[in-house]
Design a protein around this motif. Structure first.
Motif, mmCIF file in Angstrom:
data_model
loop_
_atom_site.group_PDB
_atom_site.id
_atom_site.type_symbol
_atom_site.label_atom_id
_atom_site.label_comp_id
_atom_site.label_asym_id
_atom_site.label_seq_id
_atom_site.Cartn_x
_atom_site.Cartn_y
_atom_site.Cartn_z
ATOM 1 N N GLU A 215 -1.372 -8.070 6.265
ATOM 2 C CA GLU A 215 -1.231 -8.325 7.689
ATOM 3 C C GLU A 215 -2.195 -7.451 8.485
ATOM 4 O O GLU A 215 -2.897 -7.927 9.377
ATOM 5 C CB GLU A 215 0.207 -8.056 8.117
ATOM 6 N N VAL B 49 6.183 -7.048 -0.892
ATOM 7 C CA VAL B 49 6.341 -6.655 0.509
ATOM 8 C C VAL B 49 5.208 -5.734 0.938
ATOM 9 O O VAL B 49 4.585 -5.914 1.995
ATOM 10 C CB VAL B 49 7.701 -5.971 0.732
ATOM 11 N N ALA B 50 4.916 -4.753 0.100
ATOM 12 C CA ALA B 50 3.864 -3.788 0.433
ATOM 13 C C ALA B 50 2.510 -4.479 0.546
ATOM 14 O O ALA B 50 1.713 -4.189 1.454
ATOM 15 C CB ALA B 50 3.811 -2.689 -0.637
ATOM 16 N N LEU B 51 2.254 -5.393 -0.368
ATOM 17 C CA LEU B 51 0.974 -6.105 -0.331
ATOM 18 C C LEU B 51 0.832 -6.898 0.963
ATOM 19 O O LEU B 51 -0.220 -6.873 1.607
ATOM 20 C CB LEU B 51 0.865 -7.043 -1.543
ATOM 21 N N LEU C 33 -6.332 0.196 9.310
ATOM 22 C CA LEU C 33 -5.499 0.790 8.264
ATOM 23 C C LEU C 33 -4.692 1.974 8.767
ATOM 24 O O LEU C 33 -3.477 2.064 8.530
ATOM 25 C CB LEU C 33 -6.374 1.251 7.103
ATOM 26 N N GLU D 74 2.259 -6.293 3.742
ATOM 27 C CA GLU D 74 2.120 -5.349 4.847
ATOM 28 C C GLU D 74 0.642 -5.017 5.041
ATOM 29 O O GLU D 74 0.138 -4.991 6.174
ATOM 30 C CB GLU D 74 2.901 -4.070 4.489
ATOM 31 N N LEU D 75 -0.037 -4.773 3.926
ATOM 32 C CA LEU D 75 -1.462 -4.471 4.013
ATOM 33 C C LEU D 75 -2.264 -5.697 4.418
ATOM 34 O O LEU D 75 -3.185 -5.617 5.234
ATOM 35 C CB LEU D 75 -1.962 -3.931 2.663
ATOM 36 N N ASN E 276 3.502 2.840 0.764
ATOM 37 C CA ASN E 276 2.908 1.547 0.418
ATOM 38 C C ASN E 276 1.693 1.797 -0.470
ATOM 39 O O ASN E 276 0.638 2.207 0.011
ATOM 40 C CB ASN E 276 2.509 0.799 1.696
ATOM 41 N N PRO E 277 1.832 1.533 -1.777
ATOM 42 C CA PRO E 277 0.744 1.880 -2.699
ATOM 43 C C PRO E 277 -0.554 1.120 -2.415
ATOM 44 O O PRO E 277 -1.638 1.689 -2.593
ATOM 45 C CB PRO E 277 1.305 1.492 -4.071
ATOM 46 N N PHE E 278 -0.455 -0.124 -1.972
ATOM 47 C CA PHE E 278 -1.675 -0.880 -1.674
ATOM 48 C C PHE E 278 -2.376 -0.288 -0.452
ATOM 49 O O PHE E 278 -3.603 -0.085 -0.458
ATOM 50 C CB PHE E 278 -1.348 -2.355 -1.439
ATOM 51 N N LEU E 279 -1.597 -0.006 0.567
ATOM 52 C CA LEU E 279 -2.165 0.627 1.762
ATOM 53 C C LEU E 279 -2.757 1.984 1.396
ATOM 54 O O LEU E 279 -3.848 2.346 1.860
ATOM 55 C CB LEU E 279 -1.074 0.790 2.825
ATOM 56 N N ARG F 110 -1.960 1.246 11.386
ATOM 57 C CA ARG F 110 -0.795 0.675 10.718
ATOM 58 C C ARG F 110 -0.038 1.743 9.931
ATOM 59 O O ARG F 110 1.201 1.819 9.980
ATOM 60 C CB ARG F 110 -1.225 -0.454 9.776
#
Lengths: 227, 227
Positions: A80, A73-75, B82, A77-78, B140-143, B85
């Motif tokens: 997008e 989900v987090a991936l 980034l 989100e990024l 969100n770790p990726f963000l 968001r």
DNA sequence: GCGACGACTCATGTATACACGGACGCCGCC
DNA sequence: GGCGGCGTCCGTGTATACATGAGTCGTCGC
């Protein structure tokens, strides 16, 4: 080619293909022997993989990271945020030629998807080329770097939909819309079509994902995690 | 602390502070002697810096990357995607406490900005804490990873506005609005306020940037680029 | 029998020596 | 005088030996 580069490519490929599943312990000496190089290039490869987020150092060795449902989900989100922006920029800054070529190739996608593994591989090559074309058209090195990072992790979970023909056919159509929007110079549509595509991909990925983690669960000693 | 970590921190700090300007050649042996460690940790540090985009390997050594005006624009383009968001997500997922604390501290910003260098440093600490709070609230770790990357490069060009009190006072107000929106749970406002803030920051950065590159131009042998 | 302490072991961190390759400069030829 | 080839030098790439520290297993004491 440099040994460190080869070690990195090899390990990265094996992680992306699931040969080295989450939880697999990668020790320097062990991998040195297996890859036929010394610890130095292996160390370099492991550090790069750690920077990529594919592995993480622990007490008793570097282990392959897991991907939880929350991570997926987090991936997305990024993705997008990044890909919607990139598609919009590409629509404004595009050179038409590469996107026209990709549109033609995408048109053949349904046929490819009926041709088994080789066709699947060729289909994903088209998708990857589209990603690269958007990256290049966006003409933003920082955005490009961020995109490569998310695409790396996306490749890991791509295995979840690889053998779901219905989803892949639908995805091909979504990609066509994105390409059409870019060619038409419609930044907003390109952006929103990307949003739609990612939303549907995420839904499918979550439906296909096992309860805990992608690839084999970390507990089982099934041989996929030995050196 | 590990030697490789120290070497990385030291070199990174010197690049961010402009002590090592664009074009500076960083050779492994040279830096080994200067930092009092062997080549191994220096190599590791240089590889990490290259992954960060702060240096790049060339034929006759690793050199500190330049930041062109086009790079600044590109960086802000990514920041907008980034951070807008992230601010929106933070508004939805926040815990109030850290943002209430930051709001109080931001309220004192105008006073800090009148207190010279020490005040400036404390002001930027508040801004950095806000970035971290948003990152944490976005969960969100990726963000987060992507944000840390852009903030790293942003820190390099922060020097351009560091001694522009008018701009910093205005920026403090913009930050307050972002914080207020997050506390109010208004994701759209938080996102748009971030957009506004970045737009104004970019305008100021471009106005303050020299014609070619940030920091000293790569041509001059002015001593800032020796080991 | 359980818990805690201690030694051993193993993996990473660091230093150093050797190998390889390209870049620069010098010399000779045209 | 300029251009091209060759040799040297320098810097990175790799291998390996040693240091260090944490984890684990065994044993001893309570």
């Amino acid at each position: 080619m440099r040994a460190g580069e080869r070690a990195y490519d090899t390990l990265r490929g094996e992680i992306l293909d699931g040969v080295l599943g989450p939880g697999t312990v990668l020790q320097e000496v062990e991998q040195s022997v297996r890859l036929g190089v010394s610890r130095t290039p292996v160390r370099e490869a492991l550090r790069r993989l750690a920077a990529d987020g594919l592995v993480e150092p622990t007490a008793r060795g570097t282990i392959v990271t897991a991907i939880s449902r929350a991570d997926i989900v987090a991936l997305y989100e990024l993705r997008e945020a990044l890909e919607a922006r990139a598609a919009g920029l590409a629509a404004r800054r595009r050179a038409d030629a590469p996107f026209l070529a990709i549109r033609d190739r995408l048109h053949d996608a349904p046929r490819l998807l009926a041709e088994g593994e080789a066709g699947l591989t060729r289909y994903f090559e088209i998708v990857d080329d589209l990603d690269r074309a958007i990256d290049e058209a966006a003409a933003n090195p920082f955005l490009g770097s961020a995109l490569r990072s998310v695409q790396l992790h996306s490749a890991r979970i791509r295995r979840l939909s690889r053998h779901n023909p219905d989803r892949l056919r639908a995805a091909a159509g979504e990609h066509e819309l994105i390409v059409d929007a870019i060619i038409a110079g419609d930044a907003e549509l390109a952006s929103h079509a990307t949003h739609v595509h990612l939303h549907r991909s995420l839904t499918n990925a979550l439906a296909s994902a096992p309860d805990d983690d992608v690839a084999a669960p970390p507990g089982a000693d099934d041989g996929s995690r030995v050196a």
